[in-house]
Scaffold this active site. Structure first.
Site, PDB file in Angstrom:
ATOM      1  N   HIS A 170     -11.948 -28.165  22.505  1.00  0.00           N
ATOM      2  CA  HIS A 170     -11.998 -29.020  21.301  1.00  0.00           C
ATOM      3  C   HIS A 170     -13.208 -28.764  20.396  1.00  0.00           C
ATOM      4  CE1 HIS A 170      -9.240 -32.410  23.054  1.00  0.00           C
ATOM      5  NE2 HIS A 170      -8.656 -31.239  23.005  1.00  0.00           N
ATOM      6  N   GLY A 273      -3.947 -35.673  19.250  1.00  0.00           N
ATOM      7  CA  GLY A 273      -3.957 -36.807  20.163  1.00  0.00           C
ATOM      8  C   GLY A 273      -3.924 -36.310  21.603  1.00  0.00           C
TER       9      GLY A 273
END
Ligand SMILES: [Ca+2]
Ligand SMILES: [Ca+2]
Ligand SMILES: [Ca+2]
Length: 502
Positions: A170, A273
């Site tokens: 991420h 998400g």
């Protein structure tokens, strides 16, 4: 069904540029009629790229591509697919999926004789000092490069901001310059609280202190969107959040990988998400976007915050990314979305929210079950202009899906402040990292990951990509919007459907 048809065609022709479904110009569909899938032709424009990450239409009418693992900025001729490297950045730190050369943005003065023929890039690098701690090694930086039009190369790297947090998951990494002349960079939270990082706390809510800003310590910049002047400095009109002005523009993000601006200065962002509830957001200066307390809306559907890092003996626990109270060990602090009453900015759209109790494991994906979960892993985000050629598309957001190998189109309301309709296009068995739109609005270019996992043609999951490391081109072959200039009131809007379904 669309996935099966298109992926079969593109799949069989991996590495072989080939047009398919070529049609003579079809009449524009009338109101209420769908745009048929055959109204697009698709081809593999370029292959052999090492992790094409950003693809952007350049002021020189070339496609500019960052190669994440190749450490290169490469220009691809949109007519021939010929790839011409402009620079290789040896300093770039590359690993399997998240580290490497990431975003790219053009200076607003590029090619206009202003002397500002600059592009801005961002990448991860090894920050380990000679006597340093390996654990903290990966960081990211933003560098300005200068275009030499005679030599057709980039050079003169000038570091604007370094020491930005990065890791093995991420990393966000999208760059864009707004109509306000400011440079934005999206920052992921480094995948804290999941997989191999499950005992690290999520710091998306941690804000920098004044002492940190004074010391140029950017360690709080995880799960944020940063906004800076083109020299890397903190703009005086950046928000003061809890009394501190820094590069932080918004916070509470998970893994934002797309950012684009609307005609009225709206700032749209796409964000991954966990299992459900990817988000399309509209950023507001100083806004908290909720992660990890809330994903999507505060609706207590299929997500709760299980804070593994706060468990007394986290490392002894077996991690799961299911977050229902039955699946999470008792030692792990667990709170429903409604247990947190902080202010946050709701998304424009979630992909996709499902009710609690839906079985997230019992799917066609087998051991790769997470590929079949409701989230699509949205990455690159672009704005389809009001005067673009494709009827009904003016004023839409286009976003690529990594898990789904598809482009989603979100038709915005006229004021651009809400999403009216969703359409899914161009399915293939690939991971779509980013996209670019030709100036006439007819062709959508998509970059594909070199490897990874994606949905397959039968609704399951696979690690065999049909077109790894490629630029795909999908061209509209139908009649253009009658009146370019935004007068698309007569074109079909909420009912546009390529026949792809889903
Ligand atoms: Ca792009
Ligand atoms: Ca959110
Ligand atoms: Ca929710």
């Amino acid at each position: 069904m669309g996935r099966t048809v298109l992926s079969a065609v593109l799949g069989m022709t991996a590495f072989i540029p080939m047009a398919f479904a070529q049609e003579a110009a079809a009449p524009a569909p009338g109101a209420g009629e769908a745009i048929p899938l055959e109204t697009f032709s698709g081809k593999v424009l370029a292959t052999g790229l090492e992790g094409p990450w950003e693809v952007a239409w350049g002021p020189d009418d070339m496609l500019w591509v960052t190669e994440r693992a190749g450490k290169r900025v490469t220009r691809v001729d949109p007519a021939t697919g010929e790839a011409k490297p402009a620079i290789t950045l040896d300093e770039v730190l590359v690993d399997q999926q998240h580290e490497g050369l990431l975003g790219l943005a053009f200076d607003p003065g590029f090619g206009k004789g202003s002397g500002n023929d600059y592009v801005y890039v961002t990448y991860t690098y090894d920050s380990t000092p000679a006597d340093g701690d390996e654990q903290d090694a990966p960081r990211a930086k933003i560098v300005r490069l200068t275009w030499d039009a005679d030599a057709q190369t980039l050079g003169e790297p000038k570091e604007l901001l370094s020491g930005i947090p990065a890791g093995n998951d991420h990393n966000g990494g999208r760059l864009a310059i707004g109509p306000d002349g400011m440079l934005y960079r999206t920052q992921g939270e480094q995948g804290a609280n999941q997989f191999g990082n499950y005992c690290k706390p999520i710091e998306a809510q941690r804000l920098p202190t004044q002492a940190e800003v004074d010391a140029q310590d950017w360690s709080a910049y995880k799960g944020k969107v940063l906004r800076m002047a083109l020299d890397g400095s903190i703009p005086p009109d950046n928000p003061e959040i809890e009394g501190v002005r820094s590069h932080v523009f918004t916070y509470g993000h998970r893994n934002p990988q797309g950012i684009v601006f609307g005609p009225e200065g709206q700032i749209y962002e796409s964000e991954h998400g966990p299992n459900t509830d990817d988000e399309i957001n509209m950023l507001q200066s100083g806004g908290n976007f909720g992660w990890p307390f809330v994903v999507g809306f505060r609706d207590d559907q299929s997500y709760a915050y299980a804070n593994w890092s706060a468990a007394p003996d986290c490392a002894s626990l077996t991690w799961t990314n299911l977050t229902d109270a039955q699946s999470v060990p008792a030692d792990v602090p667990h709170q429903e979305e409604s247990d947190w009453d902080g202010d946050f900015v709701e998304p424009l759209k979630t992909l996709f929210t499902v009710p609690s109790g839906q079985n997230l494991e019992d799917t066609a994906c087998g051991e790769l079950f997470f590929i079949c979960r409701p989230s699509i892993a949205p990455s690159g985000l672009d704005f389809y202009p009001e005067d673009g050629a494709i009827p009904g598309w003016g004023g839409s957001l286009l976003v690529t899906s990594l898990k789904g190998g598809a482009v989603y189109r979100f038709k915005l309301t006229e004021d651009g402040n809400w999403i009216r309709d969703t359409d899914r296009l161009f399915d293939t068995v690939n991971r779509y990292r980013d996209l670019a739109i030709s100036p006439d609005g007819r062709t959508i270019y998509v970059s594909t990951d070199t490897g990874g996992l994606a949905g397959d043609a039968l609704g399951g999951a696979t690690d065999q990509m049909a077109n790894p490391g490629a630029i795909l081109a999908f061209t509209y072959t139908g009649e253009a919007t009658p009146a370019a200039g935004g007068e698309d009131a007569s074109a079909p809007e909420s009912d546009v459907d390529t026949g792809n379904g889903g």
